[in-house]
Design a protein around this motif. Structure first.
Motif, PDB file in Angstrom:
ATOM      1  N   PRO A 112     109.579  -3.451  26.285  1.00  0.00           N
ATOM      2  CA  PRO A 112     108.817  -4.482  27.007  1.00  0.00           C
ATOM      3  C   PRO A 112     107.317  -4.386  26.756  1.00  0.00           C
ATOM      4  O   PRO A 112     106.625  -5.386  26.797  1.00  0.00           O
ATOM      5  CB  PRO A 112     109.148  -4.216  28.482  1.00  0.00           C
ATOM      6  N   VAL A 113     106.830  -3.192  26.483  1.00  0.00           N
ATOM      7  CA  VAL A 113     105.388  -3.029  26.294  1.00  0.00           C
ATOM      8  C   VAL A 113     104.995  -3.247  24.837  1.00  0.00           C
ATOM      9  O   VAL A 113     104.110  -4.037  24.519  1.00  0.00           O
ATOM     10  CB  VAL A 113     104.942  -1.616  26.754  1.00  0.00           C
ATOM     11  N   THR A 114     105.688  -2.556  23.936  1.00  0.00           N
ATOM     12  CA  THR A 114     105.198  -2.538  22.552  1.00  0.00           C
ATOM     13  C   THR A 114     105.516  -3.807  21.767  1.00  0.00           C
ATOM     14  O   THR A 114     104.855  -4.078  20.768  1.00  0.00           O
ATOM     15  CB  THR A 114     105.706  -1.290  21.809  1.00  0.00           C
ATOM     16  N   VAL A 115     106.515  -4.619  22.190  1.00  0.00           N
ATOM     17  CA  VAL A 115     106.706  -5.909  21.506  1.00  0.00           C
ATOM     18  C   VAL A 115     105.467  -6.767  21.741  1.00  0.00           C
ATOM     19  O   VAL A 115     104.963  -7.428  20.829  1.00  0.00           O
ATOM     20  CB  VAL A 115     107.994  -6.627  21.982  1.00  0.00           C
ATOM     21  N   GLN A 116     104.949  -6.717  22.963  1.00  0.00           N
ATOM     22  CA  GLN A 116     103.721  -7.463  23.246  1.00  0.00           C
ATOM     23  C   GLN A 116     102.566  -6.939  22.393  1.00  0.00           C
ATOM     24  O   GLN A 116     101.736  -7.708  21.921  1.00  0.00           O
ATOM     25  CB  GLN A 116     103.360  -7.356  24.742  1.00  0.00           C
ATOM     26  N   LEU A 117     102.541  -5.620  22.206  1.00  0.00           N
ATOM     27  CA  LEU A 117     101.468  -5.036  21.386  1.00  0.00           C
ATOM     28  C   LEU A 117     101.614  -5.480  19.929  1.00  0.00           C
ATOM     29  O   LEU A 117     100.628  -5.742  19.242  1.00  0.00           O
ATOM     30  CB  LEU A 117     101.495  -3.506  21.470  1.00  0.00           C
ATOM     31  N   GLU A 118     102.851  -5.574  19.455  1.00  0.00           N
ATOM     32  CA  GLU A 118     103.066  -6.015  18.070  1.00  0.00           C
ATOM     33  C   GLU A 118     102.546  -7.439  17.882  1.00  0.00           C
ATOM     34  O   GLU A 118     101.880  -7.745  16.887  1.00  0.00           O
ATOM     35  CB  GLU A 118     104.556  -5.950  17.730  1.00  0.00           C
ATOM     36  N   LEU A 119     102.845  -8.299  18.850  1.00  0.00           N
ATOM     37  CA  LEU A 119     102.355  -9.671  18.737  1.00  0.00           C
ATOM     38  C   LEU A 119     100.830  -9.691  18.799  1.00  0.00           C
ATOM     39  O   LEU A 119     100.191 -10.501  18.129  1.00  0.00           O
ATOM     40  CB  LEU A 119     102.972 -10.542  19.837  1.00  0.00           C
ATOM     41  N   GLU A 120     100.265  -8.766  19.568  1.00  0.00           N
ATOM     42  CA  GLU A 120      98.800  -8.678  19.645  1.00  0.00           C
ATOM     43  C   GLU A 120      98.218  -8.244  18.298  1.00  0.00           C
ATOM     44  O   GLU A 120      97.212  -8.800  17.853  1.00  0.00           O
ATOM     45  CB  GLU A 120      98.381  -7.709  20.760  1.00  0.00           C
ATOM     46  N   VAL A 121      98.854  -7.274  17.627  1.00  0.00           N
ATOM     47  CA  VAL A 121      98.381  -6.879  16.290  1.00  0.00           C
ATOM     48  C   VAL A 121      98.393  -8.093  15.373  1.00  0.00           C
ATOM     49  O   VAL A 121      97.450  -8.334  14.620  1.00  0.00           O
ATOM     50  CB  VAL A 121      99.285  -5.800  15.634  1.00  0.00           C
TER      51      VAL A 121
END
Ligand SMILES: *Cc1c(COP(=O)(O)O)cnc(C)c1O
Length: 625
Positions: free
Chosen positions: A117-126
């Motif tokens: 839940p956290v790092t998928v959002q981070l991937e989209l942010e990258v």
């Protein structure tokens, strides 16, 4: 103070206090997170167990093996050190390194949001951070809106580019087949579909994606289209129906990375259909592309993709993307992909903190030569590409396992959404469909830790000239320093050898060839270059600690040198062309401390490297004689 000082562990692990403190703090923080999850439960590993002989035996075995491992790792290559000028790797940015180590404790899997839940959002942010740096628009309320996702590296990002380009560029033919299968007339959907195969293969990408929206909104059309696409029927059937497709060309300069050949093989497009674009000075020749495209238009040979390189792996040169982009749609249309696996972070030097492209004069004031008009224009043209590959694990200074594919128009991902019912659910056409990159990436399970590493770096050092750009600007400056030092260095070598650069560097990678004085044979010069390289290469037999410097090498084939070879041979004093390529010493100038001084009062690491090279050449020349 050096503004980059806090951001690396350092050649001597100078920042160990900060590093160790932060890692321990975050490891403990993870431990408490575990303990506080359901503190009322009984721990399955009993405290008394931890004193049993078998337990201690297990601990001892683990410690033994880990010590064996770390002992063996001492033979690793010291990428972090300014004595390393070899491949496209250097010390790692500390924020991302710690983020990656710590996130691994949580082991998120970016295949789907429920597992991360956290790092998928981070991937989209990258993806958004890189897209913005490259100049793409990222407003979801508008078309086009860019989207990027991570891959294990540039190779897979390039595969993704070709896979998507094929999905898009062959879609109009499938649309017409779908309409035929339903007995519907093409012009009822769009006059653009009422044409012959050649016209279908040359529709602008934007039009194709608009048409795809029309099909996706109509369930009957969407279903029929799903059954006529090349991804469904297979390339064999598709070509039988549309013979022009059998010769689908992918045009790439001779300097292209070998992953492109792999990609054509993998997709069944045939490596023979990778058409080589001639280069001048290791940069794509756009006039040659124009001629090629006109020939193909006459022959009715469709062009799937034109690929330009923004930072070639071997020479660091940049293709003139502005010129390549200008040819799209003139005689034929194509997907324009930019392979910026190496050069992808260079645009951070060109963006001001507000996100605007800086004027060239401002940049010129900060460097001796950089950026040339071509480098400036090609950087400004990046957003004209349909997709771009960037490798965070190269000039993004993050640990391996981080490449990125960025598409200018995220609607292309609609064409490759894979339905695995047990993983994916939710609405099909809403914003939600872009929230699980695992649905459209080639890979399945993927480390969320890589996304965390990239995002933390990009938040600490935003991708503009005042932050991350300073790091990249440092390497450009280092390269200019080396290139400006070469004439004096060549003069020092002159009694024993000649030195020449086949191509001027564009940013931060520099190659040159050396030839013993009086030698006229290319083959002998190449053998000599190889011996110089042997003095700074990694070999299992020789402890890395005994090496003074590490370099890398490459060979440029005479075919690729073509017009540039005469001048290079003259400069080197070669008259016997008895080999089919020229051996080059290749210098990747990524390390931020190459201009720092290893000893008080003496020159920089770069100076020490040149002194080392001078000694090596002298010794080897004597041996040869
Ligand atoms: C490194 C590189 C690749 C391949 O990337 P990997 O991350 O090694 O898979 C592709 N293209 C270019 C231009 C590169 O420099």
């Amino acid at each position: 103070m050096d503004p980059l000082a806090p951001y690396f562990l350092g050649a001597f692990a100078e920042n160990n206090d900060f590093f160790e403190k932060t890692v321990i703090e975050l490891v403990r923080d993870h431990v408490f997170w575990r303990r506080n999850f359901h503190p009322e439960d009984l721990p399955p590993i009993g405290t008394a167990d931890q004193y049993s002989p078998e337990y201690l035996e297990g601990v001892a075995r683990t410690r033994h093996e880990l010590h064996q491992l770390t002992a063996a790792l001492k033979r690793s290559v010291p990428f972090f050190h300014p004595r390393y000028l070899g491949h496209m790797v250097s010390d790692l940015l500390l924020p991302g390194l710690v983020a990656q180590l710590v996130t691994t404790l949580y082991n998120p899997n970016n295949v789907v949001e429920d597992a991360a839940p956290v790092t998928v959002q981070l991937e989209l942010e990258v993806g958004r951070q890189l897209a913005t740096m490259l100049g793409f628009a990222i407003d979801p309320a508008k078309v086009p809106c860019a989207l990027g996702h991570l891959t294990s590296g540039g190779t897979i990002a390039n595969d993704q580019a070709l896979f998507l380009a094929r999905a898009v560029r062959l879609l109009p033919l499938a649309m017409r087949d779908a309409l035929d299968s339903l007995g519907r007339r093409p012009e009822t959907i769009s006059p653009k579909l009422d044409a012959d195969d050649w016209a279908h293969l040359n529709l602008p990408t934007r039009d194709i994606l608009d048409l795809a929206d029309t099909f996706h909104r109509d369930p009957e059309l969407a279903k029929a289209l799903a059954h006529t696409r090349v991804e469904h029927v297979g390339l064999g059937h598709f070509c039988a129906k549309h013979p022009l497709v059998a010769n689908l060309a992918v045009i790439a300069p001779g300097t292209a990375h070998y992953s492109w050949k792999k990609a054509l093989r993998l997709l069944g497009l045939g490596a023979a259909n990778l058409v080589e674009l001639p280069t001048r000075q290791a940069r794509a020749d756009s006039a040659a592309l124009d001629t090629l495209l006109q020939t193909f238009a006459r022959e009715r040979r469709p062009v799937l993709m034109v690929m330009g390189v923004y930072g070639t792996t071997e020479f660091g040169t940049l293709d003139p993307l502005h010129e390549l982009a200008a040819l799209r749609g003139r005689s034929v249309d194509f997907w324009l992909h930019v392979d910026a696996a190496w050069g992808g972070y260079l645009p951070s030097v060109f963006r001001d903190p507000k996100g605007n492209l800086r004027p060239r004069e401002d940049l010129r004031a900060e460097f001796a030569h950089f950026p040339s008009q071509r480098v400036y224009d090609t950087t400004a043209a990046l957003p004209l590409a349909d997709s771009i590959t960037v490798d965070p694990h190269k000039q993004g200074f993050v640990p391996y396992g981080a490449g990125c594919f960025v598409a200018k128009d995220r609607r292309v991902f609609d064409l490759v959404l894979t339905d695995a019912a047990y993983v994916f659910h939710g609405d099909e056409l809403g914003e939600q469909r872009y929230r699980s990159p695992g649905r459209f990436s080639l890979e399945g399970s993927r480390p969320g830790a890589a996304a965390a590493a990239c995002v933390v770096n990009h938040r600490v050092l935003p991708l503009d000239s005042a932050h991350f750009g300073r790091l990249i600007a440092r390497s450009v400056h280092t390269c200019e320093t080396l290139s400006d030092a070469l004439p004096a260095f060549a003069a020092r070598l002159a009694p024993v050898a000649t030195l020449a650069m086949p191509f001027d560097p564009d940013c931060n990678l520099l190659v040159f060839a050396v030839n013993p004085l009086g030698n006229r044979s290319l083959k002998a010069a190449n053998a000599f270059g190889q011996r110089v390289m042997d003095a700074m290469s990694v070999t299992p037999a020789r402890p890395v600690q005994l090496r003074e410097f590490f370099g890398s090498c490459t060979t440029v084939s005479l075919e690729h040198l073509s017009a540039d070879s005469a001048e290079l041979f003259r400069a080197l004093g070669l008259t016997e062309v008895d080999d089919d390529g020229v051996f080059l010493l290749r210098h990747t100038l990524m390390n931020p401390w190459l201009l720092s001084h290893p000893t008080e009062g003496d020159g920089s690491y770069l100076d020490a490297y040149l002194a080392f090279l001078e000694r090596t050449v002298h010794e080897l020349v004597t041996v040869v004689r």
